[in-house]
Scaffold this active site. Structure first.
Site, PDB file in Angstrom:
ATOM      1  N   ASP A 268      -0.483  10.803   9.543  1.00 30.66           N
ATOM      2  CA  ASP A 268      -1.392   9.691   9.272  1.00 30.66           C
ATOM      3  C   ASP A 268      -2.769  10.103   9.807  1.00 30.66           C
ATOM      4  O   ASP A 268      -2.949  11.178  10.392  1.00 30.66           O
ATOM      5  CB  ASP A 268      -0.878   8.378   9.877  1.00 30.66           C
TER       6      ASP A 268
HETATM    7  C1  NOJ Z   1      -4.115   4.933   7.942  1.00 34.77           C
HETATM    8  C2  NOJ Z   1      -2.952   4.138   7.428  1.00 34.77           C
HETATM    9  O1  NOJ Z   1      -1.998   3.946   8.438  1.00 34.77           O
HETATM   10  C3  NOJ Z   1      -2.282   4.781   6.230  1.00 34.77           C
HETATM   11  O2  NOJ Z   1      -1.309   3.902   5.738  1.00 34.77           O
HETATM   12  C4  NOJ Z   1      -3.302   5.131   5.192  1.00 34.77           C
HETATM   13  O3  NOJ Z   1      -2.680   5.643   4.036  1.00 34.77           O
HETATM   14  C5  NOJ Z   1      -4.269   6.143   5.788  1.00 34.77           C
HETATM   15  N1  NOJ Z   1      -4.947   5.531   6.926  1.00 34.77           N
HETATM   16  C6  NOJ Z   1      -5.311   6.626   4.779  1.00 34.77           C
HETATM   17  O4  NOJ Z   1      -6.210   5.650   4.513  1.00 34.77           O
END
Ligand code: NOJ
Length: 740
Positions: A268
């Protein structure tokens, strides 16, 4: 400059062979480049990106949604880098691109995998026009805590519902042919356990025993992999002491060794470097080490890999085989997407944005996602013929952006049709429609215009209140400790109630809210979640009976926040409560010995049941279930049984009903839930008609991970129920026997 555009040597060359052949030509720096994804949102000029690309420092970008920029970046990647490897272009296309479908939790309330799949297909077609070839969806974290803001992005609390809808979304995004224009790679997230964050605080710790992890949280991921998902994203959260992004048990043992996943894993956002903040590592270098060893193939928006992997290999701490495996995982995805054949996007290959098909599907999804929670004296549907006037009141009546919900980076507000506008166009020529917003937003505490709202309600035949939460109150990093209607909304309801007119509450929200303080003040409650672009027309059709509500709750609605976690598939405990064993705090006889208080698992200051149960949802039809039966009372360990019942629509309108099958494994080597959903089906039943509904259940559907962490089916008695909610009492049973 590209020396080897990695075209197939001959037609029979497999993707594995092509990926390995390309890998064999790559330098270590080029490999690490493939493992790095760069944020391309505001602040990064295209030149910066282009330079990083030419230097071979990136294999993927996220957050660029301008087709001209994407095409130029792909051109540079293909024509101006040594090996001509195209880019993965990622974006959060969570519930639509320009046309927005209901939030995933709302889509889950449709219990309709075909519709969820079609929504994802249309979202992919729209997103592909911007050059996006990879979406960070579906989010399939089981969510049993409505305080958690990200419950909005989830399919709710149930393993089977989440697994089925997650797989449908994967199939929709990726289509049958991932290399066709308009197919985009999916990413199942967040692996794993994120939905169990303590007290629903986003990013907080999770502690999940392994049996629960395997029987609940991991199952939707296995289903997504079986559906062919190309990638997985790790979770920000700490799982049992090891943050998911550095968790070898999850990323190697379960994912690769047990499940043989052959897609790739992305971290993430900056979650590799956060391993240090968690307290697992001392610095970015050690974080890169832990993540690479654990099995994270690509780093999202961080530089731990690009700064440290080479050094770690130099020092012989990481075997180059680990890097090769990660890069091969990523390259295979690029080959499967057909990017080596064509990385550039041609608008004309794709249907128009907000096509008739998209808007109709968005309306259908909104229609099927709305849940009628309460409808006293059949106040709904309203009749345009019998009404002279109607009052529309509330902060979410005419809020085109708010109805779209969380995660709508690209959603087009101008496409939104609000309930206020839709009601006007549906009945405005016959009925006097008056509107007072009454509150600036859902959190507002200014009651200055409540008098105006009361005045139009008093002058009308019915008042429809559009209440709830605006979109910013749910989603990532937007958890709440109090999940009742924010601001002065309850007071507004009370004031309108005093007019004596029928009061209908339509709630737009990103989570189950506690509605205890308004439930008795209103005649009907329609729960519309954040219904998306076409929410208005769908709600108007439901209010005025053009369609019957058919959504069912994908998550339990607590009476008060202190009941959380409350979910239908809980364990029985050794002292289960019943209505005869509970005592309310107001009725306690202080002179009585404590043992007279029930001594069962309940709270003294509320009921042990929720306000609205999982699977609940009313209709304008009248459904009645009878005559549950099994095809065999005893089956062998590798057998099937059919469970059937008769479903009658005793009402005067045809409607859809979501029929649900629940099972309880009565005695097992580890305790099993009191009920588990094992089948569901949406069926259309004509007025005054009866249909037979049946479900075939194989014993493998009853398997669970037991004490040895292996899937097992144990002989014994199984209770089965069929009905229209998890509270159904229509039950029979069958037995699994060892010799049959
Ligand atoms: C953080 C989030 O937890 C995730 O779900 C998301 O896809 C990414 N950022 C990218 O924006």
């Amino acid at each position: 400059m590209s020396a080897s555009p990695a075209k197939p040597e001959n037609k029979s060359e497999t993707i594995d062979q092509r990926a390995n052949a390309l890998l064999a030509q790559m330098t270590l720096a080029e490999k690490i480049g493939q493992m790095s994804q760069l944020d391309a949102s505001h602040g990064y000029a295209p030149d910066y990106l282009a330079d990083a690309l030419r230097d071979g420092r990136i294999g993927s970008v996220l957050n660029v949604a301008d087709v001209n920029i994407v095409n130029e970046l792909q051109r540079i990647a293909v024509e101006e880098t040594r090996l001509g490897i195209p880019l993965l272009v990622g974006r959060d296309v969570i519930h639509g691109f320009k046309t927005i479908f209901p939030i995933p939790l709302g889509q889950a309330a449709s219990w309709n995998p075909d519709l969820v799949k079609e929504g994802a297909r249309l979202a992919a077609l729209e997103a592909a026009t911007a050059g996006i070839n990879w979406t960070f969806a579906p989010m399939i974290d089981i969510s049993r805590d409505a305080r958690w803001g990200r419950i909005a992005e989830s399919f709710g609390e149930c393993v089977l519902l989440t697994s089925t809808l997650g797989a449908a979304m994967v199939e929709g995004f990726q289509s049958d042919d991932l290399s066709a224009p308009g197919a985009i790679a999916a990413c199942a997230k967040h692996f794993a356990g994120y939905g169990a964050v303590e007290s629903g605080r986003d990013y907080a710790t999770t502690n999940v025993p392994e049996t629960k992890l395997r029987n609940v949280y991991l199952r939707p991921f296995k289903a997504a992999i079986d559906a062919g998902v190309m990638s997985l994203m790790t979770s920000f959260s700490d799982l049992n002491g090891i943050p998911a992004t550095g968790n070898e048990f999850l990323l190697r043992q379960v994912l690769r060794d047990e499940w043989n996943f052959d897609g790739f894993v992305v971290s993430d956002w900056d979650s590799i470097r956060q391993l240090q903040i968690h307290g697992l590592t001392e610095n970015d270098k050690e974080s890169a080490f832990e993540a690479a060893i654990a099995g994270v193939d690509m780093e999202m928006a961080g530089d731990a890999y690009s700064n440290h992997l080479a050094e770690l290999i130099d020092e012989n701490r990481i075997d180059v085989q680990i890097i090769d495996t990660a890069v091969a995982n990523i390259l295979r995805a690029k080959f499967r997407l057909g990017l080596f054949e064509n990385a550039s996007t041609t608008r004309a290959d794709l249907p128009p944005i907000a096509s008739e098909r998209s808007l109709e599907t968005a309306k259908q999804a909104a229609l099927e996602s709305v849940v009628l929670l309460k409808n006293d004296n059949a106040v709904l549907p309203l009749s345009a013929e019998r009404l002279n006037s109607v009052a529309i009141i509330g902060p979410l009546s005419d809020a085109p952006y708010q109805q779209l919900g969380t995660w709508v980076f690209d959603g087009d507000i101008d496409l939104s049709i609000t309930p206020m506008h839709a009601i006007h166009s549906l009945i405005g020529h016959d009925v006097n429609v008056r509107y007072v917003r009454a509150m600036e937003n859902s959190r507002s505490k200014a009651s200055d215009s409540f008098d105006d709202a009361v005045e139009i309600a008093a002058d009308s035949d019915a008042a429809i209140l559009f209440l709830g939460e605006e979109s910013i109150l749910s989603g990532e990093a937007h958890s709440r400790a109090d999940i009742s209607l924010p601001g002065d909304q309850a007071e507004l309801v009370r004031r309108i109630r005093e007019t004596g007119k029928p009061v209908i509450a339509v709630i737009l929200a990103g989570r189950p809210l506690t509605l205890t303080n308004i439930v008795d003040q209103v005649d009907a409650i329609m729960y519309a979640w954040h219904p998306g672009t076409m929410g208005g027309p769908a709600i108007a059709d439901l209010l005025f009976g053009i369609e019957s509500p058919s959504g069912k709750l994908p998550a339990t609605f607590p009476r008060m926040v202190g009941q959380i976690p409350i979910y239908y598939s809980q364990k029985n405990s050794g002292k289960p409560p019943s209505k005869d064993t509970i005592v309310h705090i107001d009725d306690i006889d202080t002179r009585a010995p404590q043992t007279s208080l029930g001594m069962t698992a309940f709270h003294l200051d509320t009921h042990f049941t929720p306000l609205f149960a999982f699977g609940h949802g009313l209709s304008y039809a009248k459904f009645d279930y009878q005559d549950i039966r099994v095809s065999a009372h005893e089956i062998g360990l590798d057998d099937s049984v059919t469970i059937s019942a008769e479903l009658t629509n005793a009402g005067d309108v045809a409607a859809d009903e979501v029929v649900q099958l629940y099972v309880r494994d009565v005695v097992a080597s580890i305790t099993r839930p009191v009920k588990e959903l094992k089948g569901f089906r949406r069926v259309r039943v004509e007025a005054h008609d009866t249909v037979t509904v049946d479900f075939e259940l194989h014993t493998s559907d009853l398997a669970f991970y037991g004490r040895d962490m292996q899937p097992t089916v144990e002989p014994g008695v199984f209770h089965v129920w069929i009905g229209g909610s998890s509270t159904t009492e229509l039950r029979t049973e069958f037995r699994i026997v060892t010799s049959k």
